[in-house]
Design a protein around this motif. Structure first.
Motif, PDB file in Angstrom:
ATOM      1  N   GLU A 252      -1.571  34.254  40.506  1.00  0.00           N
ATOM      2  CA  GLU A 252      -2.115  32.987  41.013  1.00  0.00           C
ATOM      3  C   GLU A 252      -1.335  32.517  42.232  1.00  0.00           C
ATOM      4  OE1 GLU A 252      -2.479  29.921  38.059  1.00  0.00           O
ATOM      5  OE2 GLU A 252      -3.551  31.254  36.683  1.00  0.00           O
ATOM      6  N   ILE A 253      -0.023  32.603  42.156  1.00  0.00           N
ATOM      7  CA  ILE A 253       0.817  32.183  43.282  1.00  0.00           C
ATOM      8  C   ILE A 253       0.541  33.056  44.496  1.00  0.00           C
ATOM      9  CG2 ILE A 253       3.197  32.088  44.113  1.00  0.00           C
ATOM     10  CD1 ILE A 253       3.973  31.287  41.199  1.00  0.00           C
ATOM     11  N   VAL A 254       0.480  34.363  44.290  1.00  0.00           N
ATOM     12  CA  VAL A 254       0.228  35.286  45.395  1.00  0.00           C
ATOM     13  C   VAL A 254      -1.155  35.027  46.000  1.00  0.00           C
ATOM     14  CG1 VAL A 254      -0.141  37.728  45.970  1.00  0.00           C
ATOM     15  CG2 VAL A 254       1.831  37.055  44.589  1.00  0.00           C
ATOM     16  N   ALA A 255      -2.148  34.747  45.148  1.00  0.00           N
ATOM     17  CA  ALA A 255      -3.497  34.464  45.658  1.00  0.00           C
ATOM     18  C   ALA A 255      -3.493  33.205  46.526  1.00  0.00           C
ATOM     19  CB  ALA A 255      -4.480  34.308  44.495  1.00  0.00           C
ATOM     20  N   HIS A 256      -2.781  32.168  46.087  1.00  0.00           N
ATOM     21  CA  HIS A 256      -2.704  30.942  46.888  1.00  0.00           C
ATOM     22  C   HIS A 256      -1.972  31.197  48.194  1.00  0.00           C
ATOM     23  CE1 HIS A 256      -4.530  28.157  44.124  1.00  0.00           C
ATOM     24  NE2 HIS A 256      -3.797  28.639  43.142  1.00  0.00           N
ATOM     25  N   GLU A 257      -0.905  31.992  48.145  1.00  0.00           N
ATOM     26  CA  GLU A 257      -0.176  32.321  49.372  1.00  0.00           C
ATOM     27  C   GLU A 257      -1.064  33.086  50.340  1.00  0.00           C
ATOM     28  OE1 GLU A 257       3.386  34.370  48.244  1.00  0.00           O
ATOM     29  OE2 GLU A 257       4.335  32.552  47.487  1.00  0.00           O
ATOM     30  N   ARG A 258      -1.870  34.001  49.829  1.00  0.00           N
ATOM     31  CA  ARG A 258      -2.777  34.760  50.696  1.00  0.00           C
ATOM     32  C   ARG A 258      -3.805  33.832  51.332  1.00  0.00           C
ATOM     33  NH1 ARG A 258      -3.338  39.399  46.528  1.00  0.00           N
ATOM     34  NH2 ARG A 258      -1.592  40.697  47.136  1.00  0.00           N
ATOM     35  N   GLN A 259      -4.339  32.900  50.540  1.00  0.00           N
ATOM     36  CA  GLN A 259      -5.308  31.949  51.080  1.00  0.00           C
ATOM     37  C   GLN A 259      -4.694  31.118  52.200  1.00  0.00           C
ATOM     38  OE1 GLN A 259      -6.518  29.768  47.619  1.00  0.00           O
ATOM     39  NE2 GLN A 259      -8.016  31.294  46.983  1.00  0.00           N
ATOM     40  N   MET A 260      -3.467  30.667  51.995  1.00  0.00           N
ATOM     41  CA  MET A 260      -2.797  29.870  53.020  1.00  0.00           C
ATOM     42  C   MET A 260      -2.509  30.731  54.251  1.00  0.00           C
ATOM     43  SD  MET A 260      -2.885  26.917  51.884  1.00  0.00           S
ATOM     44  CE  MET A 260      -2.092  26.253  53.322  1.00  0.00           C
ATOM     45  N   MET A 261      -2.152  31.998  54.049  1.00  0.00           N
ATOM     46  CA  MET A 261      -1.878  32.885  55.168  1.00  0.00           C
ATOM     47  C   MET A 261      -3.156  33.119  55.975  1.00  0.00           C
ATOM     48  SD  MET A 261       0.043  36.582  55.208  1.00  0.00           S
ATOM     49  CE  MET A 261      -1.251  37.445  54.333  1.00  0.00           C
ATOM     50  N   VAL A 262      -4.279  33.336  55.296  1.00  0.00           N
ATOM     51  CA  VAL A 262      -5.557  33.537  55.986  1.00  0.00           C
ATOM     52  C   VAL A 262      -5.921  32.273  56.771  1.00  0.00           C
ATOM     53  CG1 VAL A 262      -8.042  33.815  55.595  1.00  0.00           C
ATOM     54  CG2 VAL A 262      -6.438  35.304  54.429  1.00  0.00           C
ATOM     55  N   ALA A 263      -5.726  31.116  56.147  1.00  0.00           N
ATOM     56  CA  ALA A 263      -6.027  29.855  56.835  1.00  0.00           C
ATOM     57  C   ALA A 263      -5.132  29.674  58.054  1.00  0.00           C
ATOM     58  CB  ALA A 263      -5.856  28.680  55.879  1.00  0.00           C
ATOM     59  N   ALA A 264      -3.855  29.993  57.909  1.00  0.00           N
ATOM     60  CA  ALA A 264      -2.926  29.861  59.032  1.00  0.00           C
ATOM     61  C   ALA A 264      -3.305  30.830  60.156  1.00  0.00           C
ATOM     62  CB  ALA A 264      -1.494  30.121  58.573  1.00  0.00           C
ATOM     63  N   GLU A 265      -3.651  32.074  59.819  1.00  0.00           N
ATOM     64  CA  GLU A 265      -4.057  33.043  60.836  1.00  0.00           C
ATOM     65  C   GLU A 265      -5.328  32.595  61.542  1.00  0.00           C
ATOM     66  OE1 GLU A 265      -4.326  36.836  58.874  1.00  0.00           O
ATOM     67  OE2 GLU A 265      -2.146  37.048  58.736  1.00  0.00           O
ATOM     68  N   ALA A 266      -6.267  32.043  60.779  1.00  0.00           N
ATOM     69  CA  ALA A 266      -7.501  31.540  61.386  1.00  0.00           C
ATOM     70  C   ALA A 266      -7.202  30.377  62.321  1.00  0.00           C
ATOM     71  CB  ALA A 266      -8.487  31.109  60.302  1.00  0.00           C
ATOM     72  N   LEU A 267      -6.294  29.512  61.899  1.00  0.00           N
ATOM     73  CA  LEU A 267      -5.922  28.372  62.720  1.00  0.00           C
ATOM     74  C   LEU A 267      -5.253  28.826  64.011  1.00  0.00           C
ATOM     75  CD1 LEU A 267      -5.835  25.255  62.746  1.00  0.00           C
ATOM     76  CD2 LEU A 267      -3.536  25.435  61.851  1.00  0.00           C
ATOM     77  N   VAL A 268      -4.319  29.744  63.910  1.00  0.00           N
ATOM     78  CA  VAL A 268      -3.639  30.251  65.105  1.00  0.00           C
ATOM     79  C   VAL A 268      -4.642  30.963  66.009  1.00  0.00           C
ATOM     80  CG1 VAL A 268      -1.959  31.937  65.942  1.00  0.00           C
ATOM     81  CG2 VAL A 268      -1.353  30.392  64.082  1.00  0.00           C
ATOM     82  N   GLY A 269      -5.568  31.723  65.417  1.00  0.00           N
ATOM     83  CA  GLY A 269      -6.590  32.400  66.210  1.00  0.00           C
ATOM     84  C   GLY A 269      -7.498  31.421  66.930  1.00  0.00           C
TER      85      GLY A 269
END
Length: 189
Positions: A64-81
């Motif tokens: 669960e923690i890893v899944a949330h971290e991945r979601q935040m990472m995807v959101a951060a990458e999308a934001l930076v993009g």
């Protein structure tokens, strides 16, 4: 909350090995147990290593923690993009929202655990209080940044308007009284 899991009560070197293997996700739980028995035979002999079911429960939490971290990472990458590498008000707002979401999820889990009869340790209450404080600080910082940007934009706008009024001179019959009235209306000192 309440009683610590079997894995949390293990010595740090055993717990770290379990966490590493669970993050790597290369071994089955049976293989992980075999690895633990091989690496820590004294604990295995005493029966102090975790069972398959306790590893399974612990693994669910890790996933669960890893899944949330991945979601935040995807959101951060999308934001930076989308916005570029500059950290601005929008990315600050995302960070504040992420902290709020994670803290709220943890607080709700604590309430749910307490409703199921688990007792909260004082350290758990302190952790929730710290999380709430962090959320408030993140939101406050984001608000301060947005206000600062708005204040700077207003200051620049007023400077530009003042310069344009000075450059205007007496064109088209605009008197000093009219310019003074415009300055007062715009808040230009």
């Amino acid at each position: 909350m309440g009683r610590k899991s079997t894995v949390d009560r293990l010595p740090p070197e055993v717990r770290n090995r379990i966490q590493k293997h669970l993050r790597d996700n290369r071994l089955t739980l049976v293989e992980l147990i075999a690895d633990l028995h091989e690496q820590f035979p004294d604990l295995a002999q005493k029966g102090e290593l975790p069972s398959w079911s306790s590893l399974q429960r612990y693994n669910q939490g890790i996933r669960e923690i890893v899944a949330h971290e991945r979601q935040m990472m995807v959101a951060a990458e999308a934001l930076v993009g989308e916005l570029g590498d500059n950290f601005d008000a929008k990315s600050g707002a995302l960070l504040a929202q992420a902290v709020t979401t994670l803290a709220s999820k943890r607080a709700l889990q604590a309430v749910e655990d307490a409703a199921n009869g688990e007792v909260m340790d004082i350290s758990d209450v302190l952790d929730l209080a710290r999380a709430a404080k962090t959320v408030q600080e993140a939101r406050s910082l984001n608000l301060k940044e947005r206000r600062s940007v708005a204040d700077e934009a207003r200051r620049k706008l007023l400077e530009e308007q003042s310069e344009k009024l000075k450059a205007m001179g007496s064109k088209g019959g605009v008197t000093e009284d009219t310019k003074r009235a415009i300055r007062e209306a715009l808040g230009i000192v």
